[in-house]
Every structure is written in C-alpha cells, then in structure tokens.
Design a protein around this motif. Sequence first.
Motif, PDB file in Angstrom:
ATOM      1  N   ARG A 571      24.669  53.885   2.048  1.00  0.00           N
ATOM      2  CA  ARG A 571      26.067  54.079   2.425  1.00  0.00           C
ATOM      3  C   ARG A 571      26.534  55.524   2.264  1.00  0.00           C
ATOM      4  O   ARG A 571      27.242  56.057   3.118  1.00  0.00           O
ATOM      5  CB  ARG A 571      26.944  53.157   1.573  1.00  0.00           C
ATOM      6  N   LEU A 594      27.749  52.199  12.295  1.00  0.00           N
ATOM      7  CA  LEU A 594      28.375  50.880  12.409  1.00  0.00           C
ATOM      8  C   LEU A 594      29.247  50.813  13.660  1.00  0.00           C
ATOM      9  O   LEU A 594      29.254  49.815  14.391  1.00  0.00           O
ATOM     10  CB  LEU A 594      29.202  50.576  11.164  1.00  0.00           C
ATOM     11  N   GLY A 597      27.420  50.270  16.891  1.00  0.00           N
ATOM     12  CA  GLY A 597      27.101  48.871  17.188  1.00  0.00           C
ATOM     13  C   GLY A 597      25.688  48.650  17.684  1.00  0.00           C
ATOM     14  O   GLY A 597      25.441  47.676  18.403  1.00  0.00           O
ATOM     15  N   TYR A 600      21.254  49.813  13.869  1.00  0.00           N
ATOM     16  CA  TYR A 600      21.661  49.895  12.471  1.00  0.00           C
ATOM     17  C   TYR A 600      22.670  48.804  12.142  1.00  0.00           C
ATOM     18  O   TYR A 600      22.573  48.137  11.103  1.00  0.00           O
ATOM     19  CB  TYR A 600      22.256  51.267  12.176  1.00  0.00           C
ATOM     20  N   ALA A 601      23.631  48.610  13.031  1.00  0.00           N
ATOM     21  CA  ALA A 601      24.621  47.557  12.799  1.00  0.00           C
ATOM     22  C   ALA A 601      23.953  46.191  12.738  1.00  0.00           C
ATOM     23  O   ALA A 601      24.328  45.339  11.925  1.00  0.00           O
ATOM     24  CB  ALA A 601      25.673  47.587  13.907  1.00  0.00           C
ATOM     25  N   ASP A 602      22.935  45.980  13.579  1.00  0.00           N
ATOM     26  CA  ASP A 602      22.207  44.714  13.537  1.00  0.00           C
ATOM     27  C   ASP A 602      21.481  44.544  12.209  1.00  0.00           C
ATOM     28  O   ASP A 602      21.437  43.438  11.642  1.00  0.00           O
ATOM     29  CB  ASP A 602      21.194  44.647  14.686  1.00  0.00           C
ATOM     30  N   VAL A 604      22.330  45.821   9.306  1.00  0.00           N
ATOM     31  CA  VAL A 604      23.314  45.531   8.265  1.00  0.00           C
ATOM     32  C   VAL A 604      23.775  44.082   8.361  1.00  0.00           C
ATOM     33  O   VAL A 604      23.856  43.367   7.360  1.00  0.00           O
ATOM     34  CB  VAL A 604      24.512  46.493   8.375  1.00  0.00           C
ATOM     35  N   ARG A 605      24.079  43.621   9.584  1.00  0.00           N
ATOM     36  CA  ARG A 605      24.519  42.239   9.744  1.00  0.00           C
ATOM     37  C   ARG A 605      23.403  41.252   9.392  1.00  0.00           C
ATOM     38  O   ARG A 605      23.665  40.164   8.905  1.00  0.00           O
ATOM     39  CB  ARG A 605      24.971  42.000  11.188  1.00  0.00           C
ATOM     40  N   GLY A 606      22.154  41.650   9.624  1.00  0.00           N
ATOM     41  CA  GLY A 606      21.025  40.774   9.309  1.00  0.00           C
ATOM     42  C   GLY A 606      20.618  40.821   7.852  1.00  0.00           C
ATOM     43  O   GLY A 606      19.746  40.073   7.425  1.00  0.00           O
ATOM     44  N   GLY A 609      24.201  39.462   3.293  1.00  0.00           N
ATOM     45  CA  GLY A 609      25.642  39.605   3.120  1.00  0.00           C
ATOM     46  C   GLY A 609      26.059  41.057   3.128  1.00  0.00           C
ATOM     47  O   GLY A 609      26.891  41.474   2.332  1.00  0.00           O
ATOM     48  N   ALA A 610      25.471  41.829   4.061  1.00  0.00           N
ATOM     49  CA  ALA A 610      25.744  43.260   4.144  1.00  0.00           C
ATOM     50  C   ALA A 610      25.386  43.987   2.863  1.00  0.00           C
ATOM     51  O   ALA A 610      25.907  45.032   2.559  1.00  0.00           O
ATOM     52  CB  ALA A 610      27.211  43.528   4.502  1.00  0.00           C
TER      53      ALA A 610
END
Length: 615
Positions: A571, A594, A597, A600-602, A604-606, A609-610
């Motif tokens: 982060r 983020l 989209g 990287y966003a995938d 984090v979502r995967g 729980g982030a």
Amino acid sequence: MADHSGSTLDSPGRRGSRGTRPDPADVRQLSDSPVSLRRIARLFAPHRAPLTVVVALIVLSSAVGLAQPFLVRHVIDEALPRQDARLLLLLVAAMLGVAVATAVIGVVQTWLSTAVGQKVMHRLRSDLFAHLQRQSLGFFTRTRGGEVQSRLVNDIGSMQGVVTQTATSIAANVTVVVGTAVAMVALSWRLALLSLVVLPPAVLLTRQVARMRHRVTAERQQRLADLHVQIEEGLSVSGVMLTKTLGASPRLTARFEDTSADLVGLEIRSRLAGRWRMATMNIVFAAVPATIYLTAGFPATSGGMTIGTLVAFIALQGNLFRPLMGLLNVGVDLTASLALFSRIFDYADLPVEIDDPVEPTRLDRATVRGEVRLDRVGFAYDPDRPVLTDIDLHVPAGGTLALVGETGSGKSTLASLLPRLNDVSSGRVSIDGVDVRDLALTDLADLVGVVTQETYLMHASVRDNLRHARPDATDAEIEQACREARIHDLISTLPDGYDTVVGSRGHRFSGGEQQRLAIARTLLRDPAVLVLDEATSALDNETERAVLATFDAMARTRTTITIAHRLSTVRNADQIAVLHRGRVVELGTHEELLLLGGRYADLVRGGLGAERVAA
C-alpha cells in the motif's frame, strides 16, 4: 593366516569392496570424462623431491628385505653346522638390522607419502570449494547437495589413497616381484622354473574366489546404503515430522525391518566369502611350498640343493604371491584412481557463469545513493522459454518499489538480478548508473542486502549466525539489529541468550522467528539497496506491522524493492509494478492502480478480504 582383503590389493576409493575387474561406474566416468595424466602430474609437480625420495625408499626397502632369506641360508648352511658362534652372532645381528632398517624406512616412507598426499588434497579441496562458491544458483538447483559433498569429502579424501596406497604399492610390488624373481633364480633356477608353473593356477584360483566375494560384498553394500537412506529420511527432524503427520511410521518401520532382514543373509554370505578367500590363500600358501619340498627331495630335481638354500627359497617364494596379485590388479587400481580424478576435475572445470569483471568499477559505500534502473531487461533459463521480457523500471535513490503478480510471473527472478544471483540475458541492471556486472561481487554484496522467505540458519549460536553477515560487528550493533527486527526480547529470554545454538537449520526457532533473525542479519549489514522477497510471509500481523515500521524507517535512507505477499507491504510503496508472464503490465501507486481497474485491482479483489495480494 590373516585375511588380507583390505591390503594394498584394494583400490584407493573402495578399499575392501572391489574385485578383480574395474567398477563399471569408473569405466563410464572415464569414458565420459577422460583424464590427462599430465594434468595429474602437475598436481604433484611441486612435490617432486619428496616423491623421488619415496620411490628411492621403496626400492631400498625392497632390496634390504631380500637380504633376509640369504642370511637365513648362511645361518643354516654355515654357522649352525660349523658351530661358528662369531658368524652366527654376525648373521643374527644382520637379520635384526634388516628388520630395523625396513621398519624405519617404512615409517619415513609413510610420513613422506602421507604428507605429500595431504598437501595435494588440501590444495585441491580448498581450490574446489572456492570454485564451487563462485557457481551460480542455477548450478546448485541442478545438482544434488549430496553429490557436491561427495566430491569435496569422499573423492578428494580418497585421493590420499592414490599416493599412499595405489602409487606406492605399484612401485613396491614391481620392485619386490623383480627382485624376488632374480633372487630365486640365483638360489635355484630349477625351483624358480617350478614356481613359474605352480604360481599361475594358484593366482587364478584366488582371483576367482575374490570375484565371488566382490559380487556378494557389492550387493551387501547396496543394501547397507538403502538402510542408511532409510535412517536419514526416517530419523531426521524433517523426516520424523513428515512421518508423524502422515501416519507413515508403521510402513517405514516395516520397510526398515525388511531391509535389515536382507542384510542378515548378505552378511553371512559376505563373511563366508571372506572366509573362502582366506581358506583359498591358506591352501595356496601350503601347497606351493609342499610342491617345492617334494621337488627338492628327489635327486633328479634337487641339483644338490642345501637345506639352507631350500629354506631361503621358500621364504622368497612366500613373499612373491601378494605382490604378484597386486600387479595383476594394476589395471583396476589405475581405473579407480583415474575415475577419482575425473570426478574431481569435472567440478574443477565447471565454467563460472557469474564472475567478477576483469576491471571492476568501484562504488564507495559511504557516498552511494542507491538509484536502481532496469533497462530493457530480459532473462531466460532456457533460450526458448523467456522468463522476463523488456523490463523497464526506475527506482530513485531512497525510493520503494513493490513487485506483485501471480505465481510464476517472474517476481523472484527479477529481484535476483540485482544482487547477481542470476545475470540478465539482455539489457542491463544498474546501481547509480553502474551496471551491476561491472562491480566486484564482494562490493555488490555490500551494496545490496537480500531477505527471502526461505531463511537459512547455520548450526551455530545466534550471535555467530548474525555475525556471519558482518564479522566485525560489535555485540551492541548485533543487539540493535535484533531490536529493529523485533527479535531481541525473545533472544533475551533464552537460557544462553545470544549464545543459544539455533539447531539444525534453525529448528530451535519457529518460522517467524527464523525470518526475524534473517531480517536482523541483513539489517546488520546496513545495505544501500534492500531486496525483500516475501520477507515477512511467516510473521503474524502484529509482528509484521512492527517489522514494516522498521523497514519504513530504513527506507528513508535506502532503496527498497519488495516482492509483495500481503497488501500491507504494498500500500505505501512509491511504485507498484504488476508482472504477468514476465512483463510489466501495470505500474503506479496503490491508488492509481485501483482506479485503473486492471490486473492489480483484480489481484486485490481476489485476495483475502483485500488483505493479501497473490504471491
């Protein structure tokens, strides 16, 4: 009669276990990697003088030993029949003198040959260890660890036998056989001719029995090796842990019992084979003199031989059998010795894939800034399967870069290029504008510190493990590094504190504790560039936050490249590079990626729980 199966008739590397034919493994080794005798000679060239003395002593010892039977003949034929006390005293004194002289010569010869062998072995062992230290990680991933140890310990250790046994026994056997044959002819050409007729069948019989023993012994050695492997795998710390968790103890016990039961029969057969060999030699040693006595008893064949001559001849003939057997096995000895050198030279000739430059560029650690650049970097273990392609990254001095991506995307490989654990296949990696390939490896190690998820601790004290990174570190500096790695309080509670032995591979400590010790070890070096390859993967969340706070403080004065395992380590990075199939597909800050989209966003979502990012 003692069993001499372990005498000089045995090869240097496999004493007591080989037969009368070369080991097929040795033959294959020499076929694949022939050895130059000139190269072997160069190893011993600095020791020409002591080796010359050794050869001279062997010849002298053999010549002096041949005088004994002649002295016995004079005692029997002259001194005793004449009752000549003065001559008897002289002859007995000479016999004692011969025994003392051969004993002293043997001690000096052993001292000189052992000293030469040890010096050559030391030089070769040290050079080979240093050469292997220069090999890349790729060599050690391709090679079994036990094989490397075998080259350094077993093969080079067996080389001592080449000097003290194989070479000296060949020289001694040749001298004894030639000298004895001449002396036998001088004593009685008729009995010498008889010996030439009787000895070959006796030698062949003994060789046949030796081959039988070799077959049994080889099978027994194989089963013993299986037993040792089962003990190592079943009773090591890791092996016991695996066995208990899999509930495999009954199965392993049954397999061990079967192997042990096989050894019972093989051991009996091996002992009987050894006894048969000894019995055969006893028969030979009894039959040959008996035949000579019989021949000497007939007037037609005795030629007026005296009793003293007969006794002297029997003594000479008795000393001929073993040297003759030794000479018949010279081919086996030479094959085993050459194969030994071939295996050692195989490793000594390994090319150094990652080496110091001819003229290294120097970077002063006190003034280095730590700017890192990767320009069009490519890397491949196999030319047809690239791992990294066209990587362009810039990490300013004091900046932080996080590498994320799925397993196999090339993160660890990319990080390994900076400390030159691997070298780029194309492009360049630089620190402060200097290509890392232009830096001396020791200088690069001072500039770049690496902490990986797989920590390695030596079987030594905590203090020695830490000081391995910086031998001149004071106790105060060691304790400070441990405080920063959040491990000092734990060490202080141990009975021996920093003198506590960590145990084999660090099993005295948990995975997280080992990782904090590894972090402390790297902090102690105070590198300009820090590479963290999932360095906090074994830490709990609370300890990780404390260690990350330390890393954040360190990052103000150094460049940090992190392979991310948890979102908390990503982060706050200045840059995050997302790798996919060996390419950088996204680059930016946490917030920027983020909003993008994309991959990287995938990730984090995967994650959990982030909380986690795929490693």
